[in-house]
Scaffold this active site. Structure first.
Site, PDB file in Angstrom:
ATOM      1  N   GLY A  93      51.221  49.834   5.123  1.00 48.41           N
ATOM      2  CA  GLY A  93      52.360  49.857   6.042  1.00 48.41           C
ATOM      3  C   GLY A  93      53.685  49.518   5.382  1.00 48.41           C
TER       4      GLY A  93
ATOM      5  CG  ASN B  16      54.177  45.708   9.186  1.00 49.08           C
ATOM      6  OD1 ASN B  16      53.253  45.280   8.500  1.00 49.08           O
ATOM      7  ND2 ASN B  16      55.101  46.514   8.698  1.00 49.08           N
TER       8      ASN B  16
ATOM      9  CG  ASP C 194      55.712  41.895   7.582  1.00 49.43           C
ATOM     10  OD1 ASP C 194      54.855  42.696   8.004  1.00 49.43           O
ATOM     11  OD2 ASP C 194      55.734  41.471   6.422  1.00 49.43           O
TER      12      ASP C 194
END
Lengths: 551, 268
Positions: free
Chosen positions: A196, A266, A309
């Site tokens: 991610g 995230n 995050d």
């Protein structure tokens, strides 16, 4: 046919006859893992992911007599900075673990001697946000499954340590990586990629245990035509392609409901959400999937439109308990965003949410459990609690049916200053934004600690799911990346970044025993029993340490 | 004008010629006895592994496992280079090793899976028969295939023979059929342990220490024993039966021919 003396032929014939009847890890054994506490058959020990052992030899009275039995040291193929995050499996007298980055080793759990090693050299193309780490293997029959940091899923013969198949889930050069210990359900092995921080589009997929053929795939970032796509609201309809939604840790499974639960990472880019207006489903969510089809039953998003995050990179802990006078099938979840949640895992209904550390980014929930967010990153910088590393992270929590408490490895009262900056996507490079400042380093690289308590500290916290209130807290000067193990005899094992490994009384947090392992504990403890002797295993630094009571 | 079909045939023919010559050159260049390779492996482990790793690929820019060497094209070049070292790099001279010793290290490097290939020399006279007939024997009457896989199949206790033709000389293949116990590769050895109560377990030896021994037992299970709980533990001769009195010389020759034809899954 001519007759010849074939002493070995007779042996061989017996192999062929008995091979199928021999102890293999059938789907039924995984379903009934609680019936064999001497083994540890999956990442969290059982499908409910309570990381709770029913073994009873080690007690609060004798735990201080534990003795080191053996140490397995990681070979120097990996750099010193690699963290040893795997939880070993123990299956019928053999221990399996993964040493960083991706070597699988079969060990004798009594002596620590090696049966075999399978050495996998991941592609140098692998993009690594957070270390070339691996959290362990899964098993089905006589086959082990390992996700590699270069985005490959490998099936390895558990007896011989030879490769059976190898499939690529996603391109290493684009950031697709596997760190998660896979989950086997029935004849499927379920995993999803990390990445991610590199603009991947995440997914969870099921693969045929025999062939590696993909059987279904659930996109954690939905595309056009898929439910949830409407939460990616940029007019250009481009953001979802780089939307993140990593899978970092192993999910759980409720066979009665036939639902498998996974936490999703995230959205990308991490710290500037301007390019991705909307809630950005299913990032930072728990999703409940039918393991036969990959169909979504329900979801809950912990942090909509996340710019801090706050991955939902936690193990879903499934608990059946009497909750406020009613027998409920619950899911307990302490999230990176600093909040401890209780859900009905049949429907996904939000039942309760409350902070387990200092939290200032939200100030309450609406009736559906949506947080009321009051702070976000700004160009001048915003002071936000908890910090970017989170109030907890991938470290396994534990639930004890004995104490009915939930144990959270916690980063106490940390903060970051989040600053919003322009982000451009360049293939294969990080796609994140401005790295938030924080007093607490994300990785335990320093040997010394000169921070003050108000800059953050670590703790194992016991929370009561009935009230969402803390019952006790064991504090550490430094933070912890350790998971928690509880046992049926009220012993709790955990560790810390200081290199300590210790036992607490699960009822009140009293310290009962401790050891210095000389290296950061960044893994979850587990327990097994062989020939009537209970063992405790913990990976720390570059070693796997195993303890038992004196014979 | 030459028709396309003829052109194609010509191309194939020319390529084949090239291959034949290349193979011939290679064969002369890299002809080593199995014993050379074994000796070379030992010397490599003692002298080279520290920097180059056990697979020869640990030094960036000096991967020894590919069969291609930037500073050496022939085996003689390699021998010279190993003995003199490379000035300006961490590669030291190895004058303590004789040319003969270094030659065995080169034999080992060439024998690595992608090391360029080795033609094994063996001075035993071996009769080589018909590979197809050998394959039929292998899968039929001899029951070789009950134990030995060929690129899969077979048992975990016994070696897979898929690449055996590229690893062993005809002489050593014949010997393994007639006297299986004469030479067993280190990774294929069998061990028998006797427990204090007199029961025995036989299996493939995976690991041994001063205090314990690890086997794959006859059920293909991984098992470990403390030596303090054993009355005896010993290497046992190959469990494979000898075919000396079972097959006639022509049948042995056919089996050898089939073994020679097994060059590995990716062999052309």
């Amino acid at each position: 046919m001519r007759q010849f003396k074939m002493k070995f032929m007779l042996v061989i014939a017996s192999v062929i006859v008995s091979a199928s009847a021999l102890a293999q890890v059938s789907p039924e054994r995984l379903l009934n893992a609680d019936q064999e506490p001497e083994n540890w058959l999956s990442y969290s020990g059982d499908y409910d992911s309570q990381r709770h052992s029913d073994l009873t030899q080690i007690t609060t009275d004798n735990v201080d007599e534990l003795q080191l039995q053996w140490v397995y040291q990681v070979r120097s193929r990996a750099g010193a900075a690699e963290k040893f995050e795997a939880t070993p499996l123990v299956v019928d007298g053999v221990m399996y673990t993964v040493t960083p980055p991706n070597d699988v080793v079969a060990l004798d759990p009594i002596t620590g001697r090696v049966f075999w090693t399978y050495e996998y050299t991941p592609s140098p193309e692998a993009r690594v946000c957070c270390g070339r780490v691996n959290r362990g293997v899964a098993i089905h029959g006589n086959t082990l499954f390992m996700g590699a940091i270069d985005g490959h899923l490998l099936a390895i013969d558990a007896r011989s340590g030879t490769l059976k198949w190898d499939v690529e889930l996603g391109s290493a050069a684009l950031g697709y990586a596997l760190t998660v210990a896979p989950l086997v359900i029935g004849d499927k092995v379920i995993v999803g990629p990390a990445g991610g921080e590199y603009g991947i589009r995440g997914f969870i997929a099921a693969y045929d245990v025999e062939t590696g053929e993909q059987l279904w795939r659930f996109n954690t970032v939905p595309g056009p035509g898929e439910a949830g796509f409407e939460t990616w609201e940029d007019p250009e309809q481009e953001a979802w392609k780089l939307g993140g939604g990593s899978i970092w840790v192993t999910g759980s499974y409720d066979p009665d409901l036939n639902l498998t639960y996974w936490g999703v990472g995230n959205p990308g880019p991490d710290w500037n959400g301007d390019s991705r207006p909307g809630d950005n489903l299913y990032t930072d969510s728990v999703i409940a999937l039918n393991p036969d089809t990959g169909e979504l039953a329900w979801h809950y998003q912990f942090t909509p439109h996340d710019e801090m995050d706050y991955d939902a990179t936690q193990v879903p802990v499934l608990v059946d308990m009497n909750w406020h006078g009613e027998d409920r099938k619950l899911m307990l979840w302490a999230n990176r965003n600093g909040l401890f949640y209780v859900f009905d895992r049949i429907t996904g209904e939000f039942l309760q949410g409350s902070p387990f550390v200092e939290v200032n980014w939200m100030d309450g929930f609406d009736e559906n459990g949506r947080p009321n967010q009051v702070l976000s990153p700004t160009e001048e910088g915003t002071f936000i609690m908890p910090n970017n590393q989170g109030a907890t992270n991938w470290y396994s929590p534990s639930y004890s049916p004995e104490t009915e408490l939930f144990y959270i490895p916690s980063w106490m009262d940390t903060y970051s200053v989040y600053t919003k900056r322009e982000v451009t996507y360049i293939e294969g490079q990080t796609y994140v934004g401005a790295y938030p400042t924080m007093a607490m380093p994300a990785l335990g690289v320093n040997q010394t600690n000169v921070r003050l308590r108000e800059e953050g500290f670590g703790a194992i916290q016991a929370f009561d799911p009935q009230t969402g209130e803390m019952v006790w807290r064991f504090e550490m000067t430094n933070v912890t990346d350790s998971g928690v193990l509880t046992t049926a005899t009220n012993v709790l094992f955990a560790g810390g970044r200081e290199g300590s490994f210790y036992a607490l009384d699960a009822r009140d947090g009293t310290m009962l025993w401790r050891q210095s392992l000389g290296g950061q504990v960044a893994s979850g403890p587990m327990s097994y029993e062989i020939e009537g002797r209970q063992y405790i295993a913990i990976s720390a630094g570059a070693g796997l340490f195993v303890y038992a009571l004196p014979e | 004008m030459v028709p396309e079909r003829i052109k194609r045939l010509l191309r194939v023919f020319c390529t084949s010629l090239l291959l034949i010559f290349a193979t011939e050159l290679m064969a002369q260049e890299h002809s080593y006895a199995p014993a050379d390779i074994d000796n070379g492996r030992g010397l490599f482990q003692a002298n080279c592994l520290g920097c180059h790793g056990d697979a020869g690929d640990a030094v960036d820019g000096a991967n020894l496992s590919t069969g291609r060497f930037r500073r050496a094209s022939s085996d003689e070049d390699l021998i010279r280079l190993i003995r003199t070292g490379i000035a300006g790099t961490p590669m030291p001279p190895h004058t303590g090793l004789s040319v003969g010793q270094v030659r065995t290290i080169v034999a080992f490097l060439r024998a690595l899976p992608t090391g360029g290939g080795v033609t094994l020399v063996d001075d035993r006279e071996v009769k080589i028969g018909n590979a197809l007939a050998g394959e039929a024997l292998f899968n039929g009457e001899t029951q070789c295939s009950v134990c030995h896989g060929v690129n899969g199949g077979g048992l975990l206790l016994t070696p897979d023979l898929g690449g055996i033709g590229a690893q062993r000389s005809p002489g050593s293949l014949e010997q393994s059929i007639l006297e299986p116990a004469a030479e067993v590769r280190a990774g294929d050895r069998f061990f028998q342990i006797t427990k204090l109560d007199g029961t025995t377990v036989t299996g493939k030896l995976l690991n041994q220490g001063t205090h314990s021994v690890q086997l794959m037992n006859e059920d293909e299970k991984l098992v470990s024993f403390l030596k303090s709980e054993l009355s005896d533990f010993n290497f046992v001769a190959s469990p494979m039966p000898s075919y000396l009195d079972i097959l006639n010389p022509d049948e042995v020759a056919d089996l050898v021919a089939y073994m020679i034809s097994l060059k590995g899954e990716n062999a052309q």
